[in-house]
Scaffold this motif. Sequence first.
Motif, short mmCIF file in Angstrom:
data_model
loop_
_atom_site.label_atom_id
_atom_site.label_comp_id
_atom_site.label_asym_id
_atom_site.label_seq_id
_atom_site.Cartn_x
_atom_site.Cartn_y
_atom_site.Cartn_z
N PRO A 372 -11.37 56.34 22.26
CA PRO A 372 -10.83 55.26 22.48
C PRO A 372 -9.67 54.69 22.57
CG PRO A 372 -12.04 55.78 20.66
CD PRO A 372 -11.84 56.81 21.05
N ARG A 373 -9.82 53.39 23.56
CA ARG A 373 -8.27 52.45 23.83
C ARG A 373 -8.01 51.27 23.24
NH1 ARG A 373 -7.25 55.03 29.83
NH2 ARG A 373 -6.89 56.93 29.21
N ILE A 374 -7.71 50.61 22.86
CA ILE A 374 -7.55 49.14 22.51
C ILE A 374 -6.99 48.91 23.97
CG2 ILE A 374 -6.37 47.82 21.59
CD1 ILE A 374 -4.75 49.42 19.07
N PRO A 375 -8.94 47.70 24.14
CA PRO A 375 -8.12 47.02 25.93
C PRO A 375 -7.39 46.02 25.42
CG PRO A 375 -9.93 46.07 24.11
CD PRO A 375 -9.22 47.08 23.34
N SER A 376 -6.69 45.56 26.06
CA SER A 376 -4.96 44.61 26.77
C SER A 376 -5.74 43.39 27.28
CB SER A 376 -4.59 45.35 28.00
OG SER A 376 -5.03 45.34 29.09
N PHE A 377 -5.17 42.41 26.83
CA PHE A 377 -5.48 41.15 27.22
C PHE A 377 -6.12 41.54 28.87
CE2 PHE A 377 -5.72 36.56 26.70
CZ PHE A 377 -5.26 36.14 27.61
N THR A 556 -9.42 33.29 23.88
CA THR A 556 -8.72 33.03 22.80
C THR A 556 -9.66 34.23 21.98
OG1 THR A 556 -10.95 31.38 22.42
CG2 THR A 556 -9.09 30.99 23.15
N LEU A 557 -9.45 34.42 20.36
CA LEU A 557 -9.22 35.30 19.56
C LEU A 557 -10.02 34.40 18.75
CD1 LEU A 557 -10.28 37.79 18.10
CD2 LEU A 557 -7.60 37.98 17.19
N ALA A 558 -11.57 34.29 17.97
CA ALA A 558 -12.34 34.28 16.80
C ALA A 558 -11.88 34.75 15.74
CB ALA A 558 -13.46 33.81 17.01
N VAL A 564 -6.95 38.24 7.60
CA VAL A 564 -5.39 38.54 8.43
C VAL A 564 -5.47 39.12 9.84
CG1 VAL A 564 -3.90 39.56 7.38
CG2 VAL A 564 -4.95 38.44 5.89
N LEU A 565 -4.60 38.69 10.55
CA LEU A 565 -3.82 39.63 11.86
C LEU A 565 -2.86 39.94 12.38
CD1 LEU A 565 -6.37 36.54 13.92
CD2 LEU A 565 -7.13 38.84 12.90
N TYR A 566 -2.80 40.96 12.87
CA TYR A 566 -1.54 41.42 13.36
C TYR A 566 -1.03 39.65 14.28
CZ TYR A 566 -2.28 46.38 12.19
OH TYR A 566 -2.97 47.34 11.47
N ILE A 567 0.82 40.21 14.81
CA ILE A 567 1.12 38.98 15.75
C ILE A 567 2.01 40.02 16.35
CG2 ILE A 567 3.11 37.49 15.75
CD1 ILE A 567 0.00 36.44 14.06
N ILE A 568 1.44 40.24 17.19
CA ILE A 568 2.47 41.00 19.16
C ILE A 568 2.73 40.19 19.69
CG2 ILE A 568 0.02 42.56 18.96
CD1 ILE A 568 -0.97 41.73 20.79
N GLU A 569 3.19 38.20 19.32
CA GLU A 569 3.86 38.19 20.33
C GLU A 569 3.39 36.07 19.63
OE1 GLU A 569 3.09 35.35 24.67
OE2 GLU A 569 2.58 37.64 24.70
N GLN A 582 -7.67 44.54 13.71
CA GLN A 582 -7.37 45.91 12.72
C GLN A 582 -8.63 46.65 13.96
OE1 GLN A 582 -7.28 47.10 9.44
NE2 GLN A 582 -6.15 45.72 8.58
N ASN A 583 -9.14 46.17 14.60
CA ASN A 583 -9.69 47.08 15.68
C ASN A 583 -9.45 47.24 17.23
OD1 ASN A 583 -10.33 44.39 16.46
ND2 ASN A 583 -12.88 44.36 16.56
N GLY A 584 -8.26 46.16 17.40
CA GLY A 584 -8.01 46.03 18.33
C GLY A 584 -8.10 45.13 19.45
N GLU A 585 -9.15 43.99 19.37
CA GLU A 585 -8.77 42.82 19.94
C GLU A 585 -8.24 42.14 20.26
OE1 GLU A 585 -13.44 39.83 19.89
OE2 GLU A 585 -12.81 41.57 18.63
N GLU A 586 -7.61 41.84 20.55
CA GLU A 586 -7.10 40.81 20.99
C GLU A 586 -6.86 39.82 21.78
OE1 GLU A 586 -3.84 41.82 23.70
OE2 GLU A 586 -3.76 44.19 22.45
N GLY A 587 -6.26 38.36 21.56
CA GLY A 587 -6.12 36.20 21.79
C GLY A 587 -5.39 35.90 20.69
N TYR A 588 -5.61 34.57 21.55
CA TYR A 588 -4.89 33.54 21.25
C TYR A 588 -5.62 32.73 20.16
CZ TYR A 588 -1.29 34.81 24.66
OH TYR A 588 -0.53 36.16 25.51
#
Length: 611
Positions: A372-377, A556-558, A564-569, A582-588
């Motif tokens: 399983p890969r973490i889907p990119s934006f 966007t990310l609900a 608690v979420l990671y900050i990647i940008e 933590q499951n790899g779902e990204e968004g703003y």
Amino acid sequence: MSWGTELWDQFDSLDKHTQWGIDFLERYAKFVKERIEIEQNYAKQLRNLVKKYCPKRSSKDEEPRFTSCIAFFNILNELNDYAGQREVVAEEMAHRVYGELMRYAHDLKTERKMHLQEGRKAQQYLDMCWKQMDNSKKKFERECREAEKAQQSYERLDNDTNATKADVEKAKQQLNLRTHMADENKNEYAAQLQNFNGEQHKHFYVVIPQIYKQLQEMDERRTIKLSECYRGFADSERKVIPIISKCLEGMILAAKSVDERRDSQMVVDSFKSGFEPPGDFPFEDYSQHIYRTISDGTISASKQESGKMDAKTTVGKAKGKLWLFGKKPKPQSPPLTPTSLFTSSTPNGSQFLTFSIEPVHYCMNEIKTGKPRIPSFRSLKRGWSVKMGPALEDFSHLPPEQRRKKLQQRIDELNRELQKESDQKEALNKMKDVYEKNPQMGDPGSLQPKLAETMNNIDRLRMEIHKNEAWLSEVEGKTGGRGDRRHSSDINHLVTQGRESPEGSYTDDANQEVRGPPQQHGHHNEFDDEFEDDDPLPAIGHCKAIYPFDGHNEGTLAMKEGEVLYIIEEDKGDGWTRARRQNGEEGYVPTSYIDVTLEKNSKAVLHKLSF
């Protein structure tokens, strides 16, 4: 020269002449009316012609861009203005000429009727005087004849000896009576004659000249009015000549504005795809199978060689095609077998059979690609685009260059809308401050729904801008990548098929490509690195949700309160922060909804979040 003295006996002729003058005036008015109708119909037809050939601007894409089209539409606008001037001519003629003529003709008829009635009354009075004089004359003549008869009778009786004195006296009395009556009629006749002569002199030297003079003045005014209408008729046309000249000058300027070079450049800008021309086809040597040695003639070797030949030919043909708007079809991977043989050549040209490590590599590839890969934006965006169906919000159906222009136009429009909403928000905040300082001017709470709506609009616009900017950067990245690959292809177009990279470009490291097995292309040649799932960005911090966020909009990310979420940008000033679960779902997520903590070491972030 006066009609009263020169035409004193031409009453009927003057009656006919004045009637003819009024008829001529009305005839000219009818001519002007028909000319007005011609001008109106001409203007109407011109406007219909302009409307027929003017573009229907239902959308901005249909607006004319070529200078020849713009010049033609400018000519149509000038022609429309010209039609407006024809309407002005018609209105001026209708008001200044036709309307004036009709009013004046009505006044002339009334005045002529009055003057003719006065002339007829004067003639009737003169006729009455003449009849009275003629009656008195006839009566005087009759009385004179009766007196002569009475005198003859008296003389006859007076000379007759046989007549009695009484008869003579009676005849004398009758003579005296007739003579007296003749004298009275004579006096009456003289009086009537004198009265008639006076009235006749007055009629022909005072009354009739005055009436005829008024008729003459009326006819002269009619002639003057016709002259003024003739001049007004011409002036109505002459007044619009300067504007018509400007319209014609505008048409000439529009013709001069046609620029063939600019139109040619617009054709390039409109249809330029942004792709590079295809490179040279590599040489494919099919003759190597003709010179196989006898040692290669085993059934298994020939089958394996035939299988390799077909696979290589299929891949080579696929590589020779130019895939402009979509993924290059992936070659079918060979079936997994315990062992596979392939032919290797020695430096002296002989060939021998060796065992390949291809199955092991194939399994490793399956393990790598199967995890399983973490889907990119970008992959998320691609998924949204597919869900949207035929709307093609990202203009992916267009070539890169046209897509870039469309996205840039949309970004500019969204920025303008965002500026408007920001100005409205600032104005509402100022108004709210005024209401808070002066409650009598208004309720600050009444502005809260409008402020909330404005904030939602701003968030939506910022998200749309960010989404379109991501698409734009993706397109620009593709365009740059194609240019680099094209440059490399021009340098290395004589290399073998094994030198081609999975993306369809050529690499500079030939050894790296030779070491890999041929089947590697079958499993990793996805040919679309733009849509390939990227490696996850490193976390630069973590955040905690202060408020819940639904995340219904695209990109966007609900999140829930306290999550608690990671900050990647980080937030780049647009009010949005890019985060990852933590499951790899990204968004703003909105920056104002979270409590951000940035860490210098990304490993420390992962360690903290793991606990």
